[in-house]
Design a protein around this motif. Structure first.
Motif, PDB file in Angstrom:
ATOM      1  N   ARG A 112     -15.867 -62.554  -5.890  1.00 22.32           N
ATOM      2  CA  ARG A 112     -15.942 -61.409  -6.522  1.00 22.32           C
ATOM      3  C   ARG A 112     -14.091 -60.986  -5.485  1.00 22.32           C
ATOM      4  N   LEU A 113     -13.659 -60.253  -7.001  1.00 21.09           N
ATOM      5  CA  LEU A 113     -12.683 -59.349  -5.830  1.00 21.09           C
ATOM      6  C   LEU A 113     -12.357 -57.650  -5.628  1.00 21.09           C
ATOM      7  N   LYS A 114     -11.992 -57.350  -4.836  1.00 17.97           N
ATOM      8  CA  LYS A 114     -12.817 -56.223  -4.316  1.00 17.97           C
ATOM      9  C   LYS A 114     -10.980 -55.697  -3.646  1.00 17.97           C
ATOM     10  N   VAL A 115     -10.545 -54.699  -4.907  1.00 20.35           N
ATOM     11  CA  VAL A 115      -8.788 -54.000  -4.408  1.00 20.35           C
ATOM     12  C   VAL A 115      -9.495 -52.776  -3.954  1.00 20.35           C
ATOM     13  N   THR A 116      -9.022 -53.149  -2.626  1.00 21.53           N
ATOM     14  CA  THR A 116      -8.930 -51.310  -2.088  1.00 21.53           C
ATOM     15  C   THR A 116      -8.765 -50.202  -2.585  1.00 21.53           C
ATOM     16  N   ALA A 121      -1.998 -45.526  -4.323  1.00  9.34           N
ATOM     17  CA  ALA A 121      -2.041 -46.848  -4.398  1.00  9.34           C
ATOM     18  C   ALA A 121      -1.814 -46.225  -6.993  1.00  9.34           C
ATOM     19  N   LYS A 122      -0.882 -47.322  -7.036  1.00 10.16           N
ATOM     20  CA  LYS A 122      -0.637 -47.002  -8.656  1.00 10.16           C
ATOM     21  C   LYS A 122      -1.131 -48.379  -9.702  1.00 10.16           C
ATOM     22  N   TRP A 123      -1.993 -48.868  -9.545  1.00 11.23           N
ATOM     23  CA  TRP A 123      -2.807 -49.985  -9.863  1.00 11.23           C
ATOM     24  C   TRP A 123      -4.257 -49.046  -9.792  1.00 11.23           C
ATOM     25  N   GLU A 124      -4.721 -49.836 -10.994  1.00 10.91           N
ATOM     26  CA  GLU A 124      -6.381 -50.507 -10.311  1.00 10.91           C
ATOM     27  C   GLU A 124      -6.733 -51.039  -9.513  1.00 10.91           C
ATOM     28  N   THR A 125      -7.944 -49.825  -8.650  1.00  6.87           N
ATOM     29  CA  THR A 125      -8.951 -50.536  -7.725  1.00  6.87           C
ATOM     30  C   THR A 125      -9.897 -50.868  -8.479  1.00  6.87           C
ATOM     31  N   ALA A 150       6.076 -49.802  -8.694  1.00  6.46           N
ATOM     32  CA  ALA A 150       5.948 -48.489  -7.856  1.00  6.46           C
ATOM     33  C   ALA A 150       6.923 -48.308  -7.351  1.00  6.46           C
ATOM     34  N   LEU A 151       7.458 -49.476  -6.584  1.00  6.34           N
ATOM     35  CA  LEU A 151       8.297 -49.507  -5.120  1.00  6.34           C
ATOM     36  C   LEU A 151      10.138 -49.578  -5.765  1.00  6.34           C
ATOM     37  N   ASP A 152      10.274 -49.675  -6.720  1.00  7.28           N
ATOM     38  CA  ASP A 152      11.830 -50.064  -7.370  1.00  7.28           C
ATOM     39  C   ASP A 152      12.364 -48.905  -7.578  1.00  7.28           C
ATOM     40  N   GLY A 153      13.355 -48.519  -7.214  1.00  9.57           N
ATOM     41  CA  GLY A 153      14.613 -47.288  -6.760  1.00  9.57           C
ATOM     42  C   GLY A 153      14.278 -46.534  -5.411  1.00  9.57           C
ATOM     43  N   LEU A 154      12.915 -46.518  -4.961  1.00 12.23           N
ATOM     44  CA  LEU A 154      12.650 -45.538  -3.828  1.00 12.23           C
ATOM     45  C   LEU A 154      13.898 -46.351  -2.061  1.00 12.23           C
ATOM     46  N   ALA A 155      13.701 -45.512  -2.068  1.00 11.17           N
ATOM     47  CA  ALA A 155      14.474 -45.208  -0.641  1.00 11.17           C
ATOM     48  C   ALA A 155      13.842 -45.936   0.196  1.00 11.17           C
ATOM     49  N   PRO A 156      13.831 -46.481   1.273  1.00 10.89           N
ATOM     50  CA  PRO A 156      12.767 -47.090   2.092  1.00 10.89           C
ATOM     51  C   PRO A 156      11.713 -46.492   2.948  1.00 10.89           C
ATOM     52  N   HIS A 157      12.104 -44.931   2.965  1.00 15.06           N
ATOM     53  CA  HIS A 157      10.982 -43.928   3.389  1.00 15.06           C
ATOM     54  C   HIS A 157      10.241 -44.008   2.771  1.00 15.06           C
ATOM     55  N   GLU A 158      10.591 -44.325   1.304  1.00 12.21           N
ATOM     56  CA  GLU A 158      10.015 -43.579   0.526  1.00 12.21           C
ATOM     57  C   GLU A 158       8.458 -44.054  -0.165  1.00 12.21           C
ATOM     58  N   CYS A 159       8.930 -46.011  -0.131  1.00 16.16           N
ATOM     59  CA  CYS A 159       8.376 -47.306   0.297  1.00 16.16           C
ATOM     60  C   CYS A 159       7.444 -46.813   1.282  1.00 16.16           C
ATOM     61  N   GLU A 160       7.334 -46.066   1.974  1.00 19.96           N
ATOM     62  CA  GLU A 160       6.416 -46.147   3.308  1.00 19.96           C
ATOM     63  C   GLU A 160       5.382 -45.358   2.992  1.00 19.96           C
ATOM     64  N   GLU A 161       5.358 -44.590   1.586  1.00 22.45           N
ATOM     65  CA  GLU A 161       4.547 -43.412   1.454  1.00 22.45           C
ATOM     66  C   GLU A 161       3.363 -44.380   0.767  1.00 22.45           C
ATOM     67  N   ILE A 162       3.906 -45.217  -0.569  1.00 29.27           N
ATOM     68  CA  ILE A 162       2.456 -45.960  -0.886  1.00 29.27           C
ATOM     69  C   ILE A 162       2.319 -46.901  -0.352  1.00 29.27           C
ATOM     70  N   GLU A 163       1.190 -47.332  -0.267  1.00 27.37           N
ATOM     71  CA  GLU A 163       0.652 -48.633   0.628  1.00 27.37           C
ATOM     72  C   GLU A 163       0.164 -49.408  -0.028  1.00 27.37           C
ATOM     73  N   PRO A 164       0.445 -51.324   0.988  1.00 28.27           N
ATOM     74  CA  PRO A 164       0.929 -52.182  -0.347  1.00 28.27           C
ATOM     75  C   PRO A 164      -1.017 -52.263  -0.429  1.00 28.27           C
ATOM     76  N   PRO A 165      -1.016 -53.128  -1.331  1.00 24.92           N
ATOM     77  CA  PRO A 165      -2.547 -53.874  -1.722  1.00 24.92           C
ATOM     78  C   PRO A 165      -3.424 -54.395  -1.067  1.00 24.92           C
ATOM     79  N   SER A 166      -4.370 -54.079  -1.132  1.00 25.07           N
ATOM     80  CA  SER A 166      -5.682 -55.206   0.108  1.00 25.07           C
ATOM     81  C   SER A 166      -6.380 -54.965  -1.001  1.00 25.07           C
TER      82      SER A 166
END
Length: 783
Positions: A112-116, A121-125, A150-166
């Protein structure tokens, strides 16, 4: 070396020891309540805590969770090593694809694969079952690509608004299917963590996950042996140190791998080349780790990186995997033959058919066996088995045993307060006991003051002296008095301030050159934004004066100021992130040192207390149980820095002198005269310093005095807090005896008696219980 089943046996023996101790407590408490003809609610409360702790200990012993985490340098093949543990290619092998986010693989019979569904999230979960290894790998690769985009071109503080995949994958892993061969306890739960790359491992979101998950993990740290460029090799060594520091704790639990070691097979003398390389990298890794973590010098000295080739090793496993399709097995053999034929003797290859599809069953078997040996899979697995045997008990047991020890010691203390007071039959005996208790208390307080004198240099940190020199002296006193390595005290400011500052300054200076700065860690904490802002600054008018500094007129000065301020903000943000990172790492080292200091002091206080109690006829034995506990340490907080570059306004009036021709007479143009004309012009703008002076000014913004104040206040707060906890602990224990003696005195005045012999007989029972607890705490002797 422990045998394969010794880990599981040790866990079960420790659990059995504590289970029997708990049973003895449960039998003893009702008997003593009956003898005293009273209920003991405080004892019952602590006994329940003990029972709960032992239930957790038994559960972990019967089905422990074994965590292995893979991490490593750029292009080190860490994800492929994780795949080797799995026995199939679940994780994408491209470093970039698996560099951002923790992927957890749990051993299970289901697939099984589970993506939280994480924040923004800008990807399929979702959840998918019955997927093939190829399908899981494809989904993970697309997921990581979506995250990077999704992170490309964003400033560091903006990147923090997108939580990494789990991501969690359940899969029948090779490690789990062959648990006994790897020396894993029977019935254990197995989790394999593929940690994010260094660029992402320390960001605000991944950092907490990595620290939490890796804390109790055996870690495999991979180094890329394929890199031959000297500068890049130095960068890789720095990455190794960064990874080890982020993981925290002793390097003893880390298994170091020189991956892609097959790179030397094409050398004229591969054995000698590999030998020289291995010796050089081993020496360099040990030296850099000793420099960064001198308190672990003994463990670091034992680090012996293992040469391994994870990709061909994985191919041999896939070629021999009975659960794989014939097509997948053939593809693995073909790829092994095509890309790694240097692993095989030339005469053996010459005897094989040209196409792997024509190999006979016997030829396939021999091919896989030779490939596996060439990739050193057997040595990797043997080393992993030894690593598990050495480190798994230390990762699983100490906190579980401590969790059971504290309530057990509390029960003993509470019982002793009742026994030692209820056997007193006359008022005079109680009054004598009260006097002896106060005398013993004074002796214990004197002992406590004497032992705490060892940390006096940390308690009284002078504000008007060099703190670093004072800490070095304090460290030497502690090392001598308590027999521990106080290295974190000796280099605290170098590690928190100077080393990070030097690193950032070198990176920023290089970023202003044509080559640009290269640092995987700094790239991940704002370095890319810093470089972008610097390029914008240098592309404008400032670029022409960056070497010397100079004036820029108003027409271009305002934009230059904006560009310089943007660069300064990016530099400050990166510095603060680096400072926070290093203060957390170094603060944790100091916390560990203080915890070790406090443990040593508590052990010495407990020993002294038992000697004092023995000298006083073994009265009030429960006071000796007071110091078997963990003490809290506050978290180190470092002040953030602020920096604004100095920009001066300038203005001036210029006189422009021109000589012009004027006609002498109005109607005769041929006759002219020269006239001097003076024109006044005003100019204004801003004056900017050189790039070098701006960096020097920024370096000065690291106000060492403020940082010293932060560390000084933290150390003083920690030691005072420890003092207070010890004083409160001793006072609470003595007060319990005082209260019981006072209650006993009241009872005697009322004519209440007890059966002394019955109560006295329980004293031996408490001694037996105390010995059981002591045996449980000394679980390492069971090895």
């Amino acid at each position: 070396m422990p045998n394969q089943s010794s880990v599981g046996t040790l866990l079960m023996n420790v659990a059995l020891q504590w289970d029997r101790a708990t049973e003895a407590f449960e039998e003893f408490v009702p008997d003593i309540e009956a003898a005293l003809e009273t209920s003991l609610p405080e004892v019952r409360q602590e006994l329940q805590k003990l029972k709960d702790s032992v239930v957790r200990l038994k559960r972990e012993a019967q089905q422990p969770t074994v965590v292995l985490a893979t991490t490593g340098t750029t292009s080190s093949g860490k994800s492929t090593i994780a795949n080797v543990l799995v026995g199939d290619a679940l994780l994408p092998k491209a470093v970039q694809e698996m560099s951002a986010g923790v992927v957890t693989i749990e051993h299970d019979q289901i697939r099984r694969l589970k993506v939280t569904d994480t924040k923004n999230a800008k990807w399929e979960t979702g959840e998918w079952t019955d997927l093939s290894a190829e399908e899981i790998q494809d989904r993970l690769a697309k997921l990581m690509e979506a995250y990077r985009n999704a992170l490309d071109g964003l400033a560091p503080h903006e990147c923090e608004e997108i939580e990494p995949p789990s991501c969690t994958v359940q899969w029948p892993t090779r490690l789990g299917l062959n648990a006994d061969a790897f020396g894993l306890p029977k019935g254990c739960k197995i989790r394999i963590l593929d940690l994010p790359g260094l660029k992402y491992v320390d960001d605000n979101l991944n950092g907490d996950v990595v620290k939490r998950e890796a804390k109790g993990a055996m870690c495999i740290v991979a180094y890329n042996s394929y890199e031959t460029d000297a500068n890049k090799q130095a960068a890789l060594l720095n990455q190794v140190v960064d990874q080890v520091k982020v993981l925290g704790g002793s390097p003893a639990r880390m298994m170091f791998i020189l991956n892609r070691i097959d790179a030397f097979l094409t050398d004229p003398n591969p054995e000698e080349s590999e030998k020289v390389f291995t010796h050089r990298v081993t020496h360099a890794v040990q030296s850099k780790l000793r420099e960064a973590l001198p308190e672990y010098a003994d463990e670091i000295k034992k680090i012996l990186p293992l040469g391994f080739s994870s990709e061909p090793a994985l191919m041999t496993l896939m070629a021999d995997n009975p659960n794989s399709s014939a097509e997948s097995q053939e593809t693995a053999i073909s790829n092994l033959d095509k890309h790694y034929n240097a692993l095989f003797p030339r005469e053996f290859l010459n005897e094989l058919p040209r196409s792997a599809s024509r190999f006979s069953a016997q030829e396939k078997k021999e091919f896989v066996q030779i490939g596996s040996k060439g990739a050193r899979l057997d040595r990797f697995e043997a080393t992993l088995r030894d690593h598990i045997a050495k480190n798994l008990p230390e990762l699983l047991l100490p906190h579980l045993v401590q969790e059971a020890s504290e309530p057990a010691r509390n029960v003993l203390r509470f019982l002793d307060t009742r026994i030692s007071t209820f056997k007193l039959l006359r008022e005079q005996e109680v009054e004598d006991a009260q006097q002896r208790l106060e005398e013993i208390n004074q002796q214990l307080m004197a002992s406590q003051a004497e032992v705490l004198g060892l940390v006096g240099p940390l308690r009284d940190l002078p504000e008007d002296e060099d703190l670093q020199i004072h800490l070095v002296n304090a460290g030497e006193i502690l090392s001598s008095g308590l027999g521990l390595n106080a290295a974190p005290l000796w280099s605290v400011f170098h590690d928190i301030v100077k080393q990070p500052l030097d690193r950032l300054m070198a990176y920023t200076w290089e970023s202003g050159t044509q080559e640009g700065g290269h640092d995987e860690l700094l790239d991940g904490i704002g370095g890319k934004e810093l470089q972008k802002s610097l390029r914008n600054l240098m592309a404008g008018p400032y670029g022409a004066i960056s070497q010397t500094g100079g004036k820029i007129e108003d027409s271009q000065a305002e934009q230059t100021k904006k560009d310089l301020n943007a660069f300064s903000r990016a530099l400050t943000n990166t510095a603060n992130r680096l400072l926070v990172r290093e203060s957390e790492i170094q603060g944790k080292r100091l916390e560990n040192l203080l915890q070790e200091i406090e443990t040593k002091i508590a052990e010495q206080l407990g020993k002294n207390a038992n000697e004092i109690l023995a000298a006083n006829g073994h009265q009030f034995k429960g006071l000796g149980d007071l110091f078997h506990r963990q003490f809290s340490i506050p978290k180190l907080q470092i002040q953030r820095i602020h920096f604004e570059p100095d920009i001066e306004r300038w203005s001036e009036t210029l006189k422009e002198v021109n000589i012009v021709k004027q006609q002498r007479w109005k109607y005769i143009p041929f006759f002219t005269k020269s006239v001097v004309v003076t024109i006044e012009k005003s100019a204004s703008g801003m004056k900017f310093g050189s790039y070098e002076s701006i960096l020097a000014s920024f370096g000065g913004s690291f106000e060492t005095s403020n940082l010293e104040d932060s560390v000084r206040e933290w150390l003083v707060e920690s030691i005072k807090g420890f003092d207070h906890e010890l004083e409160s602990t001793l006072e609470a224990g003595v007060n319990e005896y005082r209260r019981q003696l006072q209650d006993r005195l009241k009872e005697l005045k009322k004519g209440v008696q007890v059966k002394v012999r019955i109560v006295e007989s329980h004293e031996k029972g408490i001694d037996k219980l105390r010995q059981r607890v002591q045996d449980g705490e000394d679980w390492r002797k069971l090895k």
